[in-house]
Enzyme design. Structure first.
Site, PDB file in Angstrom:
ATOM      1  N   GLY A   1       2.495  -0.969   4.510  1.00  0.00           N
ATOM      2  CA  GLY A   1       2.542   0.436   4.111  1.00  0.00           C
ATOM      3  C   GLY A   1       3.988   0.897   3.964  1.00  0.00           C
ATOM      4  N   GLY A   2       4.524   1.525   5.017  1.00  0.00           N
ATOM      5  CA  GLY A   2       5.867   2.112   4.981  1.00  0.00           C
ATOM      6  C   GLY A   2       6.936   1.182   4.415  1.00  0.00           C
TER       7      GLY A   2
ATOM      8  N   GLU B   1      -6.190  -4.528  10.612  1.00  0.00           N
ATOM      9  CA  GLU B   1      -5.215  -3.464  10.874  1.00  0.00           C
ATOM     10  C   GLU B   1      -5.634  -2.676  12.114  1.00  0.00           C
ATOM     11  OE1 GLU B   1      -2.858  -2.233   7.136  1.00  0.00           O
ATOM     12  OE2 GLU B   1      -4.658  -1.036   7.199  1.00  0.00           O
TER      13      GLU B   1
ATOM     14  N   GLU C   1      -7.486   5.206   7.395  1.00  0.00           N
ATOM     15  CA  GLU C   1      -7.259   6.607   7.002  1.00  0.00           C
ATOM     16  C   GLU C   1      -8.472   7.157   6.259  1.00  0.00           C
ATOM     17  OE1 GLU C   1      -3.490   5.919   5.093  1.00  0.00           O
ATOM     18  OE2 GLU C   1      -2.604   5.516   7.058  1.00  0.00           O
TER      19      GLU C   1
ATOM     20  N   GLY D   1       1.666   2.677  11.007  1.00  0.00           N
ATOM     21  CA  GLY D   1       2.717   3.693  10.937  1.00  0.00           C
ATOM     22  C   GLY D   1       3.305   4.087  12.268  1.00  0.00           C
TER      23      GLY D   1
ATOM     24  N   ASN E   1       0.853  -1.186   0.000  1.00  0.00           N
ATOM     25  CA  ASN E   1       0.000   0.000   0.000  1.00  0.00           C
ATOM     26  C   ASN E   1       0.891   1.240   0.000  1.00  0.00           C
ATOM     27  OD1 ASN E   1      -1.958   1.926   0.340  1.00  0.00           O
ATOM     28  ND2 ASN E   1      -2.480   1.372   2.458  1.00  0.00           N
ATOM     29  N   TRP E   2       1.077   1.811  -1.187  1.00  0.00           N
ATOM     30  CA  TRP E   2       1.999   2.951  -1.299  1.00  0.00           C
ATOM     31  C   TRP E   2       1.373   4.263  -0.842  1.00  0.00           C
ATOM     32  CZ3 TRP E   2       4.377   1.732  -6.838  1.00  0.00           C
ATOM     33  CH2 TRP E   2       5.200   0.611  -6.728  1.00  0.00           C
ATOM     34  N   LYS E   3       0.087   4.258  -0.532  1.00  0.00           N
ATOM     35  CA  LYS E   3      -0.632   5.456  -0.076  1.00  0.00           C
ATOM     36  C   LYS E   3      -0.358   6.625  -1.047  1.00  0.00           C
ATOM     37  CE  LYS E   3      -0.541   3.565   4.524  1.00  0.00           C
ATOM     38  NZ  LYS E   3      -0.638   3.766   5.946  1.00  0.00           N
TER      39      LYS E   3
ATOM     40  N   HIS F   1     -10.014   1.413   4.567  1.00  0.00           N
ATOM     41  CA  HIS F   1      -8.770   1.680   5.301  1.00  0.00           C
ATOM     42  C   HIS F   1      -9.057   2.720   6.385  1.00  0.00           C
ATOM     43  CE1 HIS F   1      -4.722   3.000   6.239  1.00  0.00           C
ATOM     44  NE2 HIS F   1      -4.300   1.867   5.685  1.00  0.00           N
TER      45      HIS F   1
ATOM     46  N   SER G   1       2.482  -1.652  10.796  1.00  0.00           N
ATOM     47  CA  SER G   1       3.881  -1.721  11.234  1.00  0.00           C
ATOM     48  C   SER G   1       4.558  -3.070  11.011  1.00  0.00           C
ATOM     49  CB  SER G   1       4.006  -1.290  12.703  1.00  0.00           C
ATOM     50  OG  SER G   1       3.683   0.082  12.830  1.00  0.00           O
TER      51      SER G   1
HETATM   52  P1  PGA Z   1       2.199   0.637   7.851  1.00  0.00           P
HETATM   53  O1  PGA Z   1       0.805   0.864   7.114  1.00  0.00           O
HETATM   54  O2  PGA Z   1       2.763  -0.675   7.343  1.00  0.00           O
HETATM   55  O3  PGA Z   1       3.038   1.824   7.427  1.00  0.00           O
HETATM   56  O4  PGA Z   1       1.935   0.607   9.304  1.00  0.00           O
HETATM   57  C1  PGA Z   1      -0.085  -0.200   6.879  1.00  0.00           C
HETATM   58  C2  PGA Z   1      -1.341   0.314   6.216  1.00  0.00           C
HETATM   59  O5  PGA Z   1      -1.805   1.399   6.550  1.00  0.00           O
HETATM   60  O6  PGA Z   1      -1.892  -0.354   5.338  1.00  0.00           O
END
Ligand code: PGA
Length: 245
Positions: free
Chosen positions: A228-229, A164, A96, A170, A8-10, A94, A207
């Site tokens: 994500g990250g 999640e 967010e 994050g 997930n590159w956001k 998600h 994370s």
């Molecule tokens: P993260 O994000 O790996 O940076 O914690 C995961 C996500 O939001 O899908």
């Protein structure tokens, strides 16, 4: 069940940067019959990336879709449009989007219906906030996020759940592997009870990194990860993918 890793590159990479990273993925990551991966770039970059890497084996997905099928919805992109540019998957719910864009269950149900109508596979995110985790309300929150969401008539092979915890995204914090495994088992049991579906695919996200991925993926009820990250660095994502067995 095939194990799955989602990148997930956001809203982090544009077309040029996205194409460079996708090219590295396509060179480094070896697919086999037991595992696969999906890239979720920013939407406007997907066609460009596809042309640059010219690797039809790579799965693409969108990070969201409109709740509406077509019409006067400025700024929205429909599930049909996402399908048209060659995406196989769409991420929905998600945290967010739930938090920043106030997406509620009614909106998410409409997004699910549009995505399935357009033959997209759905990665649906669930998870509790820190306050609910502290009050041991995780299962209650997840039950409310999952129940009364899907029609029993749909093909559940097109549904993937990503657990999640909101407080783990994050933050470099995660629940213990035992806690993750318990929640995954609970989600599978909920699908059996509510939708009569055995062994729904459940990924863990929040994370995940090089150091914790092996242990998390070794948990019995974990079918893969949503990253994500750590998906923004080809070397790290490759090693996380290698840990998926
Ligand atoms: P993260 O994000 O790996 O940076 O914690 C995961 C996500 O939001 O899908």
């Amino acid at each position: 069940m095939k194990k799955l890793l989602i990148a997930n590159w956001k809203m982090n990479l544009g077309s040029e940067q996205g194409a460079k990273l996708a090219l590295k993925f396509s060179k480094l990551l070896v697919k086999n019959k037991n595992k696969d991966y999906v890239i979720l770039p920013s939407l406007q970059s997907i066609l460009f990336i596809k042309q640059k890497i010219n690797d039809s084996a790579i799965n693409f997905g969108a990070q969201d879709c409109s709740q509406f099928p077509v019409g006067a919805y400025t700024g929205d992109v429909s599930a049909a449009m996402i399908k048209e540019i060659g995406c196989k998957y769409v991420l929905l719910g998600h945290s967010e989007r739930r938090l920043i864009h106030s997406e509620n269950k009614k909106i998410l149900k409409e997004k699910i219906a549009n995505a399935l109508f357009n033959k997209l596979k759905i990665i649906y995110c669930v998870g509790e906030k820190l306050i609910d985790y502290k009050k041991s309300n995780t299962k209650k929150v997840i039950k409310s996020q999952i129940s009364n969401l899907f029609s029993e008539k749909i093909n559940f092979n097109n549904i993937i759940i990503a657990y999640e915890p909101v407080w783990a995204i994050g933050t470099k914090k995660t629940p213990s592997v035992t806690e993750i495994n318990n929640i995954h088992e609970y989600i599978k049991s909920l699908f059996l009870k509510i939708y009569k579906i055995k062994n729904i695919c459940v990924l863990y996200g929040g994370s995940v990194n090089l150091n914790n991925s092996k242990e998390i993926f070794s948990a019995r009820y974990v079918d893969g990860g949503l990253i994500g990250g750590a998906s923004l660095k080809a070397g790290e994502f490759k090693k996380i993918y290698d840990n998926l067995n």
